[in-house]
Design a protein around this motif. Structure first.
Motif, PDB file in Angstrom:
ATOM      1  N   GLU A 161       0.833  -1.213   0.000  1.00 28.81           N
ATOM      2  CA  GLU A 161       0.000   0.000   0.000  1.00 28.81           C
ATOM      3  C   GLU A 161       0.862   1.255   0.000  1.00 28.81           C
ATOM      4  N   GLN A 162       1.872   1.264   0.859  1.00 29.28           N
ATOM      5  CA  GLN A 162       2.745   2.434   0.980  1.00 29.28           C
ATOM      6  C   GLN A 162       3.498   2.688  -0.327  1.00 29.28           C
ATOM      7  N   LEU A 163       3.875   1.631  -1.010  1.00 26.46           N
ATOM      8  CA  LEU A 163       4.591   1.789  -2.279  1.00 26.46           C
ATOM      9  C   LEU A 163       3.717   2.502  -3.305  1.00 26.46           C
ATOM     10  N   ARG A 164       2.442   2.198  -3.319  1.00 29.21           N
ATOM     11  CA  ARG A 164       1.519   2.871  -4.239  1.00 29.21           C
ATOM     12  C   ARG A 164       1.378   4.354  -3.905  1.00 29.21           C
ATOM     13  N   GLU A 165       1.336   4.659  -2.607  1.00 29.58           N
ATOM     14  CA  GLU A 165       1.082   6.026  -2.155  1.00 29.58           C
ATOM     15  C   GLU A 165       2.343   6.882  -2.066  1.00 29.58           C
ATOM     16  N   GLU A 166       3.388   6.329  -1.505  1.00 28.72           N
ATOM     17  CA  GLU A 166       4.641   7.055  -1.237  1.00 28.72           C
ATOM     18  C   GLU A 166       5.831   6.217  -1.671  1.00 28.72           C
ATOM     19  N   PRO A 167       6.083   6.113  -2.989  1.00 32.22           N
ATOM     20  CA  PRO A 167       7.145   5.220  -3.448  1.00 32.22           C
ATOM     21  C   PRO A 167       8.521   5.520  -2.860  1.00 32.22           C
ATOM     22  N   VAL A 168       8.843   6.781  -2.671  1.00 31.30           N
ATOM     23  CA  VAL A 168      10.184   7.121  -2.179  1.00 31.30           C
ATOM     24  C   VAL A 168      10.335   6.740  -0.709  1.00 31.30           C
ATOM     25  N   THR A 169       9.369   7.097   0.117  1.00 33.07           N
ATOM     26  CA  THR A 169       9.485   6.798   1.546  1.00 33.07           C
ATOM     27  C   THR A 169       9.299   5.312   1.841  1.00 33.07           C
ATOM     28  N   SER A 170       8.704   4.577   0.940  1.00 36.72           N
ATOM     29  CA  SER A 170       8.499   3.140   1.167  1.00 36.72           C
ATOM     30  C   SER A 170       9.772   2.337   0.923  1.00 36.72           C
ATOM     31  N   GLN A 171      10.792   2.959   0.353  1.00 38.65           N
ATOM     32  CA  GLN A 171      12.034   2.250   0.054  1.00 38.65           C
ATOM     33  C   GLN A 171      12.649   1.617   1.302  1.00 38.65           C
ATOM     34  N   TYR A 172      12.652   2.347   2.411  1.00 36.38           N
ATOM     35  CA  TYR A 172      13.273   1.827   3.631  1.00 36.38           C
ATOM     36  C   TYR A 172      12.507   0.630   4.186  1.00 36.38           C
ATOM     37  N   LEU A 173      11.183   0.716   4.169  1.00 34.50           N
ATOM     38  CA  LEU A 173      10.380  -0.412   4.627  1.00 34.50           C
ATOM     39  C   LEU A 173      10.594  -1.600   3.694  1.00 34.50           C
ATOM     40  N   GLY A 174      10.677  -1.345   2.407  1.00 33.50           N
ATOM     41  CA  GLY A 174      10.930  -2.412   1.446  1.00 33.50           C
ATOM     42  C   GLY A 174      12.263  -3.092   1.696  1.00 33.50           C
ATOM     43  N   GLN A 175      13.299  -2.295   1.922  1.00 38.49           N
ATOM     44  CA  GLN A 175      14.622  -2.863   2.223  1.00 38.49           C
ATOM     45  C   GLN A 175      14.549  -3.734   3.472  1.00 38.49           C
ATOM     46  N   GLU A 176      13.904  -3.208   4.494  1.00 40.40           N
ATOM     47  CA  GLU A 176      13.814  -3.930   5.759  1.00 40.40           C
ATOM     48  C   GLU A 176      13.098  -5.268   5.590  1.00 40.40           C
ATOM     49  N   LEU A 177      11.951  -5.245   4.918  1.00 41.15           N
ATOM     50  CA  LEU A 177      11.160  -6.472   4.794  1.00 41.15           C
ATOM     51  C   LEU A 177      11.807  -7.498   3.867  1.00 41.15           C
ATOM     52  N   ILE A 178      12.374  -7.041   2.777  1.00 42.96           N
ATOM     53  CA  ILE A 178      13.034  -7.982   1.867  1.00 42.96           C
ATOM     54  C   ILE A 178      14.229  -8.630   2.573  1.00 42.96           C
TER      55      ILE A 178
END
Length: 138
Positions: free
Chosen positions: A48-65
């Motif tokens: 959801e965050q990637l759709r809304e805030e692609p730039v700020t979601s990068q850190y969460l994406g890194q963490e989860l991956i």
């Protein structure tokens, strides 16, 4: 549909695919339910965050991956390599130098195509670069 939406279609599709793998892992009861359910909730938040805030979601994406590699090593080989490159940062620790070099060349080709207003097919170009690296005729 905006250019932002189009650029996110592929990583979102990869995230959905990986979500299916994670769900199947939980359904097979190979992991602790409570912890896994909470992880899936955070994973869904990432989408959801990637759709809304692609730039700020990068850190969460890194963490989860990165957590997938740590929490679920049995499926690490199923994590799409394009997601590692997309989220970058700590995710790059899971890519060998040769693979990083390939993705760098792929990005350079994409930037060049965009600068010249030429179409760019990520999958086609990636396959072409892989064939070039292996010495396979195109």
């Amino acid at each position: 549909m905006t250019a932002k939406d189009t650029a996110l279609d592929y990583p979102l599709a990869l995230l959905r695919h990986l979500r299916g793998i994670l769900q199947a892992l939980g359904d097979a009861e190979q992991i602790e339910d409570d912890s896994h359910a909470l992880f899936l909730e955070r994973y869904d938040e990432l989408q959801e965050q990637l759709r809304e805030e692609p730039v700020t979601s990068q850190y969460l994406g890194q963490e989860l991956i990165c957590q997938i590699f740590q929490r679920y090593p049995q499926i690490a080989h199923l994590v799409p390599r394009d997601l590692l490159w997309f989220f970058a940062g700590d995710c790059l620790h899971y890519m060998p130098d040769e693979e990083i070099a390939l993705y760098q060349r792929l990005d350079e080709r994409r930037f060049e195509a965009e600068a010249n207003d030429e179409p760019f097919d990520w999958q086609h170009e990636k396959q072409w670069l892989l064939e070039q690296a292996q010495g396979t005729p195109h």
